[in-house]
Motif scaffolding. Structure first.
Motif, short mmCIF file in Angstrom:
data_model
loop_
_atom_site.label_atom_id
_atom_site.label_comp_id
_atom_site.label_asym_id
_atom_site.label_seq_id
_atom_site.Cartn_x
_atom_site.Cartn_y
_atom_site.Cartn_z
N GLU A 39 1.06 -0.86 -0.26
CA GLU A 39 0.20 0.03 0.01
C GLU A 39 0.88 1.29 -0.47
N TYR A 40 1.91 0.88 1.06
CA TYR A 40 3.46 2.39 1.13
C TYR A 40 3.61 2.43 -0.52
N LEU A 41 4.10 1.24 -0.90
CA LEU A 41 4.98 1.60 -2.18
C LEU A 41 4.19 2.10 -3.23
N SER A 42 3.00 1.97 -3.23
CA SER A 42 2.04 2.03 -4.30
C SER A 42 1.74 3.35 -4.61
N ARG A 43 1.46 3.96 -2.89
CA ARG A 43 1.44 5.38 -3.34
C ARG A 43 2.31 6.14 -3.14
N LEU A 44 3.71 5.84 -3.03
CA LEU A 44 4.91 5.98 -3.53
C LEU A 44 4.82 6.85 -4.97
N LEU A 45 4.70 5.40 -5.89
CA LEU A 45 4.89 5.07 -7.25
C LEU A 45 3.70 6.10 -7.86
N SER A 46 3.08 6.37 -6.86
CA SER A 46 1.23 6.03 -8.03
C SER A 46 1.79 7.28 -8.74
N PRO A 47 2.17 8.50 -8.93
CA PRO A 47 2.31 9.08 -10.08
C PRO A 47 2.68 8.19 -11.93
N LEU A 48 3.44 7.45 -11.69
CA LEU A 48 3.83 6.03 -12.51
C LEU A 48 3.05 5.43 -12.85
N ILE A 49 2.90 5.03 -11.97
CA ILE A 49 1.25 3.82 -12.08
C ILE A 49 0.23 3.96 -12.78
N THR A 50 -0.51 5.98 -12.51
CA THR A 50 -0.88 6.87 -13.03
C THR A 50 -0.68 6.97 -14.73
N LEU A 51 0.71 6.40 -14.89
CA LEU A 51 0.65 7.88 -16.09
C LEU A 51 0.52 6.27 -16.70
N CYS A 52 1.57 4.79 -16.04
CA CYS A 52 1.15 3.82 -16.99
C CYS A 52 -0.15 2.89 -17.33
N PHE A 53 -0.66 3.08 -16.23
CA PHE A 53 -1.97 1.84 -15.99
C PHE A 53 -2.86 2.84 -15.62
N PRO A 54 -3.72 3.46 -16.43
CA PRO A 54 -4.93 4.33 -15.42
C PRO A 54 -5.88 3.97 -15.57
N THR A 55 -6.50 2.58 -16.23
CA THR A 55 -8.04 2.12 -15.60
C THR A 55 -7.59 1.12 -13.79
N ALA A 56 -6.26 0.85 -13.90
CA ALA A 56 -5.57 0.19 -12.76
C ALA A 56 -5.50 1.22 -10.88
N ALA A 57 -4.90 2.74 -12.24
CA ALA A 57 -4.62 3.50 -10.75
C ALA A 57 -6.10 4.30 -10.18
N LYS A 58 -7.42 4.36 -11.00
CA LYS A 58 -8.53 4.90 -11.01
C LYS A 58 -8.75 4.28 -10.11
N THR A 59 -9.32 2.54 -10.51
CA THR A 59 -9.89 1.49 -9.56
C THR A 59 -9.85 1.44 -8.43
N GLY A 60 -7.84 1.77 -8.66
CA GLY A 60 -7.64 0.55 -7.36
C GLY A 60 -6.83 -1.10 -7.62
N VAL A 61 -8.00 -1.74 -8.17
CA VAL A 61 -7.70 -3.00 -8.44
C VAL A 61 -6.54 -3.51 -9.42
N GLY A 62 -5.12 -4.34 -8.89
CA GLY A 62 -4.25 -4.23 -9.11
C GLY A 62 -3.43 -3.05 -9.29
N ARG A 63 -2.96 -2.44 -8.45
CA ARG A 63 -2.98 -0.82 -8.23
C ARG A 63 -1.18 -1.92 -7.49
N GLU A 64 -1.50 -1.83 -6.10
CA GLU A 64 -0.73 -2.42 -5.61
C GLU A 64 0.05 -3.88 -6.23
N GLU A 65 -0.73 -5.14 -6.81
CA GLU A 65 0.53 -6.07 -7.42
C GLU A 65 1.50 -5.21 -8.30
N LEU A 66 0.33 -4.25 -9.45
CA LEU A 66 1.98 -3.88 -10.39
C LEU A 66 2.46 -2.81 -9.85
N THR A 67 2.59 -1.82 -8.86
CA THR A 67 3.69 -1.59 -7.99
C THR A 67 4.32 -2.30 -7.59
N ALA A 68 3.99 -3.97 -7.18
CA ALA A 68 5.05 -4.31 -6.85
C ALA A 68 5.86 -4.95 -7.79
#
Lengths: 171, 197
Positions: free
Chosen positions: B65-94
């Protein structure tokens, strides 16, 4: 640079300390997660059998040599050593074949020659495209991959030429 | 798409097997391929188990959870749907963290976890979502900081400086990753159907 090799032990130690100090049932969590991991690995076998049979059929048929001789003049035109061609053809198909080819190039041309270094950059900045697509999509039962493969091939092609260009400029 | 590629490769290979008369070698190669598939899974399975287990623990203690908040700009840029819905966001961050750190054998297990998480949002479809495609394309243009296999190969072949290729590898990986994400996001609307977000 060897510091990178300490990452995994350090990470694993953090994990061990967590197990030691945390009040959560982390031991059980690990076991559950690991069981899922094994299950998904086993489910991959059928997908991989199909893929690897095809790829090793291709490798044994001599089609790769034919493609090499066909594309060699074109490559020389754009300044790409034709020795690299077999590597370029097999890189998206088979990781182990690409590794073997890179090792051959290092033996014959030397790892610090232009060819050796370009081969290294290509190996380092690309991955086994078909394997990744088959494994990732296969693991979740995706059949319609939409634009994934065309885009991945385009990026890989670009990546290969860009690597050669970088080697010409930087090394 | 994958099945068509396999079909094309088979026909092409058959043609050349006839031309070169290498029928015996080809039949042996096909069987060896099947064996190799199982041995790859055997080498993959321990890494899968280890990383999926460790990830479960890290998720429980809130590290992901902490990591995915840290990397959230990157995740939003690459994976907009996951960033928006939160589904799979942590796994993608890992998965992205493992790749960035160059923990090579963690990439596949964690990516498969991420694929599963994203699939759980649409369990009934067999069509890939935008984010799944971005993940696949991004991983084929491997963006690792430490290309351990090549460096090991180079030192095994007595390179004077096995690490000399690091800078060009980083440049190439960076440019290719940017290109991968851009192309994926540009192409996504073109192949999208109504039922896929």
């Amino acid at each position: 640079m060897t510091a990178a090799y300490y990452l995994l032990p350090i990470l694993f130690t953090c994990f061990g300390m967590l197990l030691f100090f945390s009040k959560h049932p982390l031991y059980d969590d690990f076991v559950t997660g690991a069981r899922e991991g094994i299950e998904s690995a086993v489910k991959l076998i059928p997908t991989l059998i199909l893929l690897l049979c095809t790829v090793s059929f291709f490798g044994a048929s001599g089609a790769s040599e034919w493609l090499t001789s066909l594309l060699a003049p074109l490559c020389e035109q754009i300044g790409l050593p034709s020795e690299l061609l077999p590597l370029l053809i097999l890189r998206p198909l088979s990781g182990s074949a690409a590794n073997a080819l890179a090792a051959d190039l290092f033996e014959s041309a030397g790892p610090d020659s232009f060819i050796g270094q370009t081969a290294s950059v290509i190996m380092g900045s690309s991955d086994t495209l078909l394997y990744i697509a088959a494994v990732y999509f296969g693991a979740v039962g995706i059949k319609k991959s939409r634009h994934a493969l065309p885009v991945a091939f385009a990026v890989m092609l670009f990546c290969i030429f860009f690597s050669c260009l970088l080697c010409r400029v930087m090394l | 798409m994958l099945s068509r590629i396999i079909g094309v490769i088979c026909v092409l290979s058959m043609l050349f097997t006839f031309l070169t008369g290498g029928g015996a070698a080809a039949s042996e190669a096909i069987l060896t391929g099947a064996e190799r598939a199982v041995s790859i899974v055997l080498t993959l399975a321990p890494a899968m188990a280890l990383w999926c287990g460790i990830m479960q623990v890290f998720r429980r203690v809130g590290l992901l959870e902490y990591l995915s908040r840290l990397l959230s700009p990157l995740i939003t840029l690459c994976f907009p749907t996951a960033a928006k819905t939160g589904v799979g966001r942590e796994e993608l961050t890992a998965c992205i963290t493992a790749n960035l750190l160059g923990i090579g054998n963690a990439a596949t297990p964690l990516a498969i976890q991420a694929m599963k998480a994203m699939k759980s949002a649409h369990p009934d479809t067999d069509t890939a979502s935008d984010d799944m495609i971005t993940l696949v394309v991004l991983n084929t243009s491997s963006f690792s900081i430490m290309p351990t296999t090549v460096i090991a190969l180079r030192s095994a072949c007595n390179s004077a400086d096995p690490f000399s290729i690091l800078l060009p590898v980083w440049c190439a990986s960076l440019v290719c990753s940017v290109m991968a994400v851009t192309l994926c996001r540009l192409c996504a609307p073109l192949t999208r159907k109504r039922d896929i977000p």
